[in-house]
Enzyme design. Structure first.
Site, PDB file in Angstrom:
ATOM      1  CD  GLU A  56       2.947 -10.949 -16.190  1.00 25.42           C
ATOM      2  OE1 GLU A  56       3.197  -9.715 -16.081  1.00 25.42           O
ATOM      3  OE2 GLU A  56       1.743 -11.257 -15.998  1.00 25.42           O
ATOM      4  CB  CYS A  79      -2.251  -8.106 -19.623  1.00 27.79           C
ATOM      5  SG  CYS A  79      -0.514  -7.735 -20.509  1.00 27.79           S
ATOM      6  CB  CYS A  88       2.198 -10.450 -19.641  1.00 24.95           C
ATOM      7  SG  CYS A  88       2.612  -8.939 -19.250  1.00 24.95           S
ATOM      8  CB  ALA A 166     -10.402  18.448  16.837  1.00 22.98           C
ATOM      9  NE  ARG A 188      -1.792  13.381   3.999  1.00 21.40           N
ATOM     10  CZ  ARG A 188      -1.371  14.555   4.728  1.00 21.40           C
ATOM     11  NH1 ARG A 188      -0.201  15.107   4.156  1.00 21.40           N
ATOM     12  NH2 ARG A 188      -2.023  14.993   5.409  1.00 21.40           N
ATOM     13  CG  ASP A 204      -6.414  20.970  11.001  1.00 22.63           C
ATOM     14  OD1 ASP A 204      -6.966  21.517  11.934  1.00 22.63           O
ATOM     15  OD2 ASP A 204      -7.010  19.527  10.750  1.00 22.63           O
ATOM     16  CG  LEU A 208      -4.733  17.768   2.664  1.00 25.20           C
ATOM     17  CD1 LEU A 208      -5.957  18.178   2.310  1.00 25.20           C
ATOM     18  CD2 LEU A 208      -4.773  16.855   3.648  1.00 25.20           C
ATOM     19  NE  ARG A 211       4.768  17.067   5.236  1.00 22.73           N
ATOM     20  CZ  ARG A 211       3.472  17.365   5.259  1.00 22.73           C
ATOM     21  NH1 ARG A 211       2.759  17.798   4.615  1.00 22.73           N
ATOM     22  NH2 ARG A 211       2.833  16.640   6.446  1.00 22.73           N
ATOM     23  N   GLY A 306     -12.513  15.868   9.114  1.00 20.14           N
ATOM     24  CA  GLY A 306     -12.994  15.664  10.407  1.00 20.14           C
ATOM     25  C   GLY A 306     -14.214  14.847  10.712  1.00 20.14           C
TER      26      GLY A 306
END
Ligand SMILES: NC(=O)c1ccc[n+]([C@@H]2O[C@H](COP(=O)([O-])OP(=O)(O)OC[C@H]3O[C@@H](n4cnc5c(N)ncnc54)[C@H](OP(=O)(O)O)[C@@H]3O)[C@@H](O)[C@H]2O)c1
Length: 374
Positions: A56, A79, A88, A166, A188, A204, A208, A211, A306
């Protein structure tokens, strides 16, 4: 309440603005605001980052004096409290808006209805809620955390068309193609935490992280700037200290069962926090973990594990959404399942509600939710 078709259109516009904060507002909600006068948009605003101006205020700044007499469309109740920024509701009143249309009440107990009441008390027409389900869907984690003190939990799995995740050896790189993997990067990036199991780390050796170069977003740098908390469930602290995930120094929470030797708790890098959350089965108490993450202001969390850990979350009814990336491949009957879910009869089968199916490169993304109606 007096609403017209045009009100719905402007509210949808406010939602699109809110979405611009998809990767950056956490732990705050994504919020958009449009100011309209004589049927024309005169200013737009959205919440960009926690600690900075709310939607706002950004719209009012853009409008300047033109805000007087305008209608404000906001995707979340303005708010009423002074947090890192001023209320706001007061800013809208001071700017002289003539009408407020809101999509949903703020589930934050510090606000919940007070912002609307403040604006109404100032003699301004207030209409809403409008398109409330869509407004809630913009912020599933924030809403869940405010209403139930839990985060919104997604579980992501890459699977073959025969539902395998897997090979029996543990090998699983790569089931899906680069477009599906970029999609996971975006999942992610919108999450406050990523949860994995120690066996996935052992097998693996994934880092995590989010990127930048794999996100495929115009604001990729910003989307990757706040890395999600990496949470590893590792009852006996079997995680090797040489694991790749320790190469990046963004926070890691290593969760054990409290029955480890004192020496095992020593010597971790300073960005690694260890906590004990013992469950009845000698592993980790998953409900306690989710409560802990909500206390740490986690809105959306992503389970990337998994079949063992994902199955535990599912069996305990802790998953809100399951996202399956289905590759046009057959991994065969020796390969590992989607969830460890030992069922024997058809009557025990779990039903899922499919919310969305779409192609992602050569793979398919299926978004489903456990179906509570069955
Ligand atoms: N296709 C995909 O999307 C995908 C994604 C991730 C992994 N994978 C593959 O999955 C395989 C690993 O899966 P996995 O099933 O063996 O391991 P996992 O689900 O990643 O981790 C399981 C481990 O988590 C720990 N844990 C702690 N608390 C738990 C709880 N409450 N419930 C369940 N587990 C808990 C347990 O070890 P402790 O008892 O020692 O704590 C358990 O053995 C690998 O081959 C990997 O490549 C596939």
């Amino acid at each position: 309440m007096t609403l017209s078709a045009i009100d719905f259109e402007f509210m949808a516009h406010a939602f699109r603005l809110a979405e611009r904060g998809l990767y950056t507002t956490m732990p705050n909600p994504r919020v958009g605001c449009v100011l309209v006068k004589d049927g024309q948009v005169i200013a737009e605003g959205w919440h960009i980052r926690a600690g900075e101006a709310h939607a706002e205020v950004n719209a009012l700044l853009a409008a300047g004096d033109k805000a007087r007499g305008a209608t404000a469309y906001v995707s979340l109740e303005p708010c009423s409290h002074t947090g890192k920024t001023g209320p706001c509701s007061q800013a809208l009143i001071d700017a002289g808006i003539a009408r407020l249309v809101y999509a949903m009440e703020d589930p934050n107990p510090l606000v919940s209805g007070n912002g609307i009441a403040m604006v109404r008390a100032a003699g301004i027409q207030v209409d809403g809620p409008v398109l409330e389900d869509d407004a809630r869907a913009l912020n599933p984690g924030f809403v869940r955390r405010m209403e139930r003190k839990l985060p919104y939990v997604r579980c992501k799995m890459a699977m073959s068309i025969d539902g395998r995740t897997a090979m029996a050896s543990g090998e699983s790189k790569w089931i899906t193609g680069p477009k599906a993997r970029a999609d996971v990067q975006r999942l992610r990036a919108r999450s406050c935490a990523i949860i994995s199991g120690v066996d996935s780390i052992l097998q693996d050796n994934a880092s995590l992280t989010v990127r930048v170069d794999e996100l495929g977003l115009p604001n990729a740098d910003e989307a990757a700037a706040k890395q999600p908390l990496r949470v590893i469930l590792d009852s006996q602290l079997r995680t090797p200290r040489t694991a790749l995930m320790f190469k990046q120094s963004t926070p890691i929470l290593l969760v054990h069962n409290g029955k480890v030797d004192a020496a095992q708790l020593q010597g971790w890098p300073d960005f690694v926090e260890l906590i004990a959350l013992p469950g009845k089965d000698g592993r980790i108490d998953l409900t306690a973990l989710l409560r802990e993450l909500a206390k740490r202001h986690c809105n959306e969390v992503l389970v990337e594990a998994g079949a063992t850990l994902s199955g535990s979350f599912l069996r305990r009814g802790l998953l809100d959404e399951i996202i399956m990336y289905m590759a046009p491949k057959l991994l065969g009957s020796n390969a590992l399942p989607l969830f460890n879910l030992p069922l024997d009869t058809m009557s025990a089968a779990l039903s899922l509600k499919i919310k969305d199916i779409r192609a992602v490169g050569r793979d398919w993304r299926i978004t489903a939710a456990p179906d509570t109606e069955y």
